[in-house]
Design a protein around this motif. Structure first.
Motif, PDB file in Angstrom:
ATOM      1  N   ILE A 160       0.860  -1.180   0.000  1.00  9.39           N
ATOM      2  CA  ILE A 160       0.000   0.000   0.000  1.00  9.39           C
ATOM      3  C   ILE A 160       0.894   1.227   0.000  1.00  9.39           C
ATOM      4  O   ILE A 160       1.653   1.464   0.947  1.00  9.39           O
ATOM      5  CB  ILE A 160      -0.935   0.013   1.225  1.00  9.39           C
ATOM      6  N   GLY A 161       0.821   2.033  -1.069  1.00 13.91           N
ATOM      7  CA  GLY A 161       1.689   3.181  -1.220  1.00 13.91           C
ATOM      8  C   GLY A 161       1.378   4.302  -0.251  1.00 13.91           C
ATOM      9  O   GLY A 161       0.286   4.403   0.318  1.00 13.91           O
ATOM     10  N   SER A 162       2.353   5.180  -0.070  1.00 17.61           N
ATOM     11  CA  SER A 162       2.195   6.346   0.800  1.00 17.61           C
ATOM     12  C   SER A 162       1.051   7.229   0.327  1.00 17.61           C
ATOM     13  O   SER A 162       0.791   7.347  -0.862  1.00 17.61           O
ATOM     14  CB  SER A 162       3.492   7.166   0.804  1.00 17.61           C
ATOM     15  N   ARG A 163       0.342   7.807   1.281  1.00 17.75           N
ATOM     16  CA  ARG A 163      -0.757   8.751   1.034  1.00 17.75           C
ATOM     17  C   ARG A 163      -1.928   8.126   0.281  1.00 17.75           C
ATOM     18  O   ARG A 163      -2.739   8.831  -0.302  1.00 17.75           O
ATOM     19  CB  ARG A 163      -0.255  10.003   0.302  1.00 17.75           C
ATOM     20  N   SER A 164      -2.018   6.823   0.311  1.00 17.61           N
ATOM     21  CA  SER A 164      -3.154   6.145  -0.317  1.00 17.61           C
ATOM     22  C   SER A 164      -4.353   6.142   0.624  1.00 17.61           C
ATOM     23  O   SER A 164      -4.191   6.141   1.844  1.00 17.61           O
ATOM     24  CB  SER A 164      -2.798   4.699  -0.672  1.00 17.61           C
ATOM     25  N   SER A 165      -5.539   6.150   0.043  1.00 14.98           N
ATOM     26  CA  SER A 165      -6.775   6.021   0.817  1.00 14.98           C
ATOM     27  C   SER A 165      -7.533   4.807   0.309  1.00 14.98           C
ATOM     28  O   SER A 165      -7.872   4.741  -0.873  1.00 14.98           O
ATOM     29  CB  SER A 165      -7.648   7.271   0.666  1.00 14.98           C
TER      30      SER A 165
ATOM     31  N   VAL B 105     -11.416  -5.494  -0.098  1.00 19.96           N
ATOM     32  CA  VAL B 105     -10.354  -6.505  -0.100  1.00 19.96           C
ATOM     33  C   VAL B 105      -9.258  -6.102  -1.096  1.00 19.96           C
ATOM     34  O   VAL B 105      -9.542  -5.810  -2.255  1.00 19.96           O
ATOM     35  CB  VAL B 105     -10.916  -7.889  -0.485  1.00 19.96           C
ATOM     36  N   ILE B 106      -8.025  -6.109  -0.621  1.00 22.49           N
ATOM     37  CA  ILE B 106      -6.857  -5.924  -1.484  1.00 22.49           C
ATOM     38  C   ILE B 106      -6.186  -7.283  -1.607  1.00 22.49           C
ATOM     39  O   ILE B 106      -5.737  -7.852  -0.607  1.00 22.49           O
ATOM     40  CB  ILE B 106      -5.881  -4.878  -0.915  1.00 22.49           C
ATOM     41  N   GLY B 107      -6.125  -7.807  -2.828  1.00 22.42           N
ATOM     42  CA  GLY B 107      -5.668  -9.169  -3.046  1.00 22.42           C
ATOM     43  C   GLY B 107      -4.205  -9.400  -2.711  1.00 22.42           C
ATOM     44  O   GLY B 107      -3.400  -8.465  -2.603  1.00 22.42           O
ATOM     45  N   ALA B 108      -3.861 -10.661  -2.572  1.00 22.77           N
ATOM     46  CA  ALA B 108      -2.491 -11.047  -2.246  1.00 22.77           C
ATOM     47  C   ALA B 108      -1.512 -10.512  -3.287  1.00 22.77           C
ATOM     48  O   ALA B 108      -1.750 -10.602  -4.491  1.00 22.77           O
ATOM     49  CB  ALA B 108      -2.394 -12.567  -2.168  1.00 22.77           C
ATOM     50  N   TYR B 109      -0.440  -9.911  -2.807  1.00 24.61           N
ATOM     51  CA  TYR B 109       0.669  -9.409  -3.633  1.00 24.61           C
ATOM     52  C   TYR B 109       0.238  -8.355  -4.647  1.00 24.61           C
ATOM     53  O   TYR B 109       0.905  -8.140  -5.645  1.00 24.61           O
ATOM     54  CB  TYR B 109       1.406 -10.570  -4.306  1.00 24.61           C
ATOM     55  N   ALA B 110      -0.889  -7.703  -4.381  1.00 21.65           N
ATOM     56  CA  ALA B 110      -1.269  -6.549  -5.202  1.00 21.65           C
ATOM     57  C   ALA B 110      -0.440  -5.345  -4.781  1.00 21.65           C
ATOM     58  O   ALA B 110       0.086  -5.281  -3.664  1.00 21.65           O
ATOM     59  CB  ALA B 110      -2.758  -6.253  -5.035  1.00 21.65           C
ATOM     60  N   TRP B 111      -0.343  -4.357  -5.664  1.00 26.31           N
ATOM     61  CA  TRP B 111       0.417  -3.140  -5.387  1.00 26.31           C
ATOM     62  C   TRP B 111      -0.494  -1.950  -5.648  1.00 26.31           C
ATOM     63  O   TRP B 111      -0.933  -1.725  -6.772  1.00 26.31           O
ATOM     64  CB  TRP B 111       1.664  -3.085  -6.270  1.00 26.31           C
ATOM     65  N   VAL B 112      -0.780  -1.211  -4.592  1.00 30.35           N
ATOM     66  CA  VAL B 112      -1.574   0.007  -4.682  1.00 30.35           C
ATOM     67  C   VAL B 112      -0.600   1.176  -4.604  1.00 30.35           C
ATOM     68  O   VAL B 112       0.040   1.393  -3.570  1.00 30.35           O
ATOM     69  CB  VAL B 112      -2.611   0.069  -3.540  1.00 30.35           C
ATOM     70  N   GLY B 113      -0.456   1.929  -5.687  1.00 25.22           N
ATOM     71  CA  GLY B 113       0.567   2.961  -5.790  1.00 25.22           C
ATOM     72  C   GLY B 113       0.303   4.179  -4.929  1.00 25.22           C
ATOM     73  O   GLY B 113      -0.770   4.356  -4.338  1.00 25.22           O
ATOM     74  N   GLU B 114       1.276   5.063  -4.898  1.00 25.58           N
ATOM     75  CA  GLU B 114       1.214   6.252  -4.053  1.00 25.58           C
ATOM     76  C   GLU B 114       0.069   7.178  -4.448  1.00 25.58           C
ATOM     77  O   GLU B 114      -0.200   7.407  -5.630  1.00 25.58           O
ATOM     78  CB  GLU B 114       2.540   7.025  -4.143  1.00 25.58           C
ATOM     79  N   GLY B 115      -0.610   7.708  -3.442  1.00 22.07           N
ATOM     80  CA  GLY B 115      -1.637   8.712  -3.671  1.00 22.07           C
ATOM     81  C   GLY B 115      -2.893   8.200  -4.348  1.00 22.07           C
ATOM     82  O   GLY B 115      -3.637   8.988  -4.931  1.00 22.07           O
ATOM     83  N   THR B 116      -3.172   6.930  -4.258  1.00 18.04           N
ATOM     84  CA  THR B 116      -4.360   6.372  -4.907  1.00 18.04           C
ATOM     85  C   THR B 116      -5.579   6.494  -3.991  1.00 18.04           C
ATOM     86  O   THR B 116      -5.458   6.632  -2.771  1.00 18.04           O
ATOM     87  CB  THR B 116      -4.163   4.887  -5.251  1.00 18.04           C
ATOM     88  N   VAL B 117      -6.756   6.414  -4.604  1.00 20.31           N
ATOM     89  CA  VAL B 117      -8.010   6.322  -3.860  1.00 20.31           C
ATOM     90  C   VAL B 117      -8.702   5.054  -4.339  1.00 20.31           C
ATOM     91  O   VAL B 117      -9.064   4.942  -5.513  1.00 20.31           O
ATOM     92  CB  VAL B 117      -8.915   7.547  -4.087  1.00 20.31           C
TER      93      VAL B 117
END
Length: 200
Positions: A99-104, A132-144
């Motif tokens: 989970i990237g920085s500043r993500s919501s 749910v955020i799946g296994a080994y997913a990548w949510v980038g910085e500043g996402t909603v």
């Protein structure tokens, strides 16, 4: 050591749960205090606090400075990384997701509705659902993120999801749109193997 230091806060949050569902003021207050503790000690105390208060939280996760989980029904599995200043609602972070920085990452469901006077109401936490955020997913910085993210998916920095993100795909933009498939998901591979087996 970290468990001993957070135990008074964990006890207070436990006593709060005896009032019934939906009482989270002390949980919020303690989480905000621990979010502001810097360095390695701060990370250890945040992890210990959430291990003692969330529905489930692995000791093998990393929760960086400024990050807050706003509902105790959240689940954090092993190898999860949560960057600085992330805001998380009622979530299930599966193993190894980033989970990237500043993500919501918002809880699913209706956060605000119009009442009979045409005024927006505050959210009722009891009506919110788990995102749910799946296994080994990548949510980038500043996402909603407002919907589930599939296994191994990539949500690009600054993206805003308006629908579920499928397994092993990359999405970007506002609203987030499909960019490319990272590689075939297990379901697609299994279907292809079955067709090959039956000579289709």
């Amino acid at each position: 050591m970290s468990w001993i230091l957070v135990s008074p806060a964990v006890l207070v949050c436990y006593l709060e749960t005896l009032r019934g569902d939906g009482y989270e003021r002390m949980f919020h207050s303690c989480g905000q205090c621990f979010a502001l503790l810097p360095g390695f000690l701060g990370m250890c105390l945040r992890r210990a606090f959430y291990c003692g208060t969330l529905r489930s939280c692995s000791w093998e996760c990393q929760i960086e400075f400024g990050s807050i989980i706003s509902h105790r029904e959240a689940t954090v599995e092993s190898e999860v990384f949560i960057g600085n200043y992330a805001l998380l609602g009622r979530v299930h972070l599966k193993q190894g997701c980033l989970i990237g920085s500043r993500s919501s990452i918002l809880s699913s469901g209706a956060h605000h509705v119009l009442n009979g006077n045409g005024h927006w109401t505050t959210p009722d936490s009891l009506d919110l659902k788990v995102t749910v955020i799946g296994a080994y997913a990548w949510v980038g910085e500043g996402t909603v993120v407002m919907f589930d993210v599939g296994e191994g998916a990539l949500v690009s920095a600054g993206a805003v999801t308006s629908a579920r993100v499928l397994d092993h795909v990359m999405v970007a933009g506002n609203p987030a749109r499909f960019v490319r498939r990272l590689f075939e998901s297990r379901e697609i591979r299994d279907a292809s193997d079955e067709k090959a087996t039956h000579g289709e």
